[in-house]
Scaffold this motif. Structure first.
Motif, PDB file in Angstrom:
ATOM      1  N   THR A   9       0.931  -0.974  -0.040  1.00 40.40           N
ATOM      2  CA  THR A   9      -0.026  -0.057  -0.047  1.00 40.40           C
ATOM      3  C   THR A   9       1.047   1.383   0.083  1.00 40.40           C
ATOM      4  N   GLY A  10       0.355   2.184  -0.725  1.00 39.21           N
ATOM      5  CA  GLY A  10       1.440   3.672  -0.654  1.00 39.21           C
ATOM      6  C   GLY A  10       2.475   3.192  -1.720  1.00 39.21           C
ATOM      7  N   TYR A  32       3.192  -8.992  -7.520  1.00 36.73           N
ATOM      8  CA  TYR A  32       3.060  -8.041  -6.663  1.00 36.73           C
ATOM      9  C   TYR A  32       1.801  -6.856  -7.208  1.00 36.73           C
ATOM     10  N   PHE A  33       1.173  -6.352  -6.178  1.00 35.88           N
ATOM     11  CA  PHE A  33       0.270  -5.452  -6.080  1.00 35.88           C
ATOM     12  C   PHE A  33       0.502  -4.052  -5.401  1.00 35.88           C
ATOM     13  N   VAL A  34       0.252  -2.985  -5.867  1.00 36.72           N
ATOM     14  CA  VAL A  34       0.318  -1.751  -5.530  1.00 36.72           C
ATOM     15  C   VAL A  34      -1.097  -1.198  -5.359  1.00 36.72           C
ATOM     16  N   ILE A  35      -1.489  -0.606  -4.072  1.00 36.07           N
ATOM     17  CA  ILE A  35      -2.592   0.314  -3.857  1.00 36.07           C
ATOM     18  C   ILE A  35      -2.222   1.657  -3.584  1.00 36.07           C
ATOM     19  N   ILE A  53      -1.240  -2.265 -10.607  1.00 37.48           N
ATOM     20  CA  ILE A  53      -1.571  -1.137  -9.844  1.00 37.48           C
ATOM     21  C   ILE A  53      -2.972  -0.795  -9.523  1.00 37.48           C
ATOM     22  N   ILE A  54      -3.489  -0.570  -8.391  1.00 39.17           N
ATOM     23  CA  ILE A  54      -5.157  -0.312  -8.065  1.00 39.17           C
ATOM     24  C   ILE A  54      -4.975   0.914  -7.606  1.00 39.17           C
ATOM     25  N   HIS A  75       2.578  -2.331   4.383  1.00 39.02           N
ATOM     26  CA  HIS A  75       1.442  -1.161   4.558  1.00 39.02           C
ATOM     27  C   HIS A  75       2.424   0.306   4.685  1.00 39.02           C
ATOM     28  N   TYR A  76       2.439   0.910   3.653  1.00 45.82           N
ATOM     29  CA  TYR A  76       3.246   2.192   3.600  1.00 45.82           C
ATOM     30  C   TYR A  76       2.327   3.456   3.180  1.00 45.82           C
TER      31      TYR A  76
END
Ligand SMILES: NC(=O)c1ccc[n+]([C@@H]2O[C@H](COP(=O)([O-])OP(=O)(O)OC[C@H]3O[C@@H](n4cnc5c(N)ncnc54)[C@H](O)[C@@H]3O)[C@@H](O)[C@H]2O)c1
Length: 303
Positions: A9-10, A32-35, A53-54, A75-76
């Motif tokens: 996240t972040g 890998y997933f980025v939110i 990327i979400i 969690h960033y």
């Protein structure tokens, strides 16, 4: 590392993007997933990222709608503006965001690694130790301490590692403007030939930690068997005046600091991480002292 599903996240922000790209390079077989809600991100930070990327707000999201299972969550995501005074906005974003991520981590039986902050120590005595003198003096720091205290209640439920980062500097932070590190601020002024501006009289000392050491702490956290909160700094405080001296040497300039009044009450005049537990349990040993870190930074500058 066995094949894993990893969520950051972040991940389009400063630390998150450095972490996402290093993880992907080191362990290319994972998913890998980025939110990110892109409230303060640089789209260029993830141009080399090959994962998904979400674009979404973590504090309003039901992560189960997106994922059946995640193995590791970094969690960033957070509002990182320490001068923001809107308590409701800060808490609903940072604290509620953390609760949502925690709830999903429990459901998904994921390992949760999240960003705490040295700001929770406020102007307390040094070296700073987790669990001692945690007295935040702004609402950003308060939101981080609330998160740490929630995390502590779940240490036996799932593996949770809080990385209490000190002053992180390095490539991909420039987009943060006034919220980027003091090293970036001073560099930006000096490269334009301007005198570097610091609060009177530049003897404020901070534990400046290079992004590559912070990323290393995150990678070690994946393997760490115990829940806990760990300081992540270099372990040695360096003054703003010393940084100006180093930058003058490296940039070939001879710019004198300009000392200005400090408008902030309860400013952290001196921070230094006690790394005893981080070293013992995470096996973290930082390798970028201030000169090595700034040298690497200048070689890898990004806008
Ligand atoms: N940079 C430092 O020196 C430092 C020190 C201590 C702790 N931290 C912590 O590390 C984390 C990352 O910091 P950074 O320096 O990379 O900051 P950053 O501002 O570059 O990154 C944070 C990212 O989170 C995103 N975000 C914010 N709220 C969100 C939400 N509700 N949903 C989805 N995305 C959201 C922002 O758009 C931003 O891209 C933060 O939690 C920060 O508190 C940073």
């Amino acid at each position: 590392m066995k094949h894993k599903k990893i969520l950051i996240t972040g991940g389009a922000g400063f630390i998150g993007s450095n972490l996402a790209l290093t993880l992907q390079k080191k362990y290319p077989d994972n998913d890998y997933f980025v939110i990110n809600n892109f409230s303060s991100a640089n789209s260029n930070n993830l141009t080399e990222f090959k994962g998904k990327i979400i674009s979404a707000d973590i504090s309003k999201l039901n992560l189960s709608q997106y994922f059946d299972k995640i193995d590791v969550i970094f969690h960033y995501a957070a509002i990182t503006d320490t001068t923001l005074t809107d308590l409701n906005k800060m808490m609903s974003n940072n604290t509620e965001g953390f609760k949502k991520v925690l709830r999903f981590a429990i459901k998904s039986k994921a390992k949760l690694i999240y960003a705490s902050s040295a700001s929770v120590y406020g102007p307390s005595k040094n070296p700073m130790k987790v669990g001692e003198n945690e007295i935040p003096t702004n609402i950003y720091a308060a939101s981080k301490l609330v998160i740490d205290n929630i995390a502590r209640k779940y240490f036996d439920t799932l593996p949770i590692i809080g990385l209490r980062c000190f002053n992180v500097y390095g490539p991909k932070e420039g987009y943060k403007g006034k919220n980027a590190s003091i090293i970036w601020q001073l560099y930006s002024q000096m490269k334009e030939g301007k005198r570097p501006r610091v609060f009177k009289y530049g003897e404020q000392k901070r534990d400046h930690v290079y992004i590559k050491d912070v990323v290393k702490a995150n990678l070690l956290a994946i393997e760490c068997p115990k829940s806990g909160i760990f300081n992540v700094g270099f372990g040695k405080a360096v003054s703003f005046n010393e940084i100006i001296k180093i930058l003058n040497e490296m940039l070939g300039t001879n710019l004198e600091p300009e000392y200005i009044d400090n408008p902030f009450k309860n400013y952290q005049e001196y921070t230094e991480a006690d790394l005893t537990e981080t070293n013992k349990i995470l096996k973290y040993v930082p390798t970028y002292d201030i000169k090595k870190g700034i040298k690497d930074y200048l070689r890898n500058l990004t806008p």
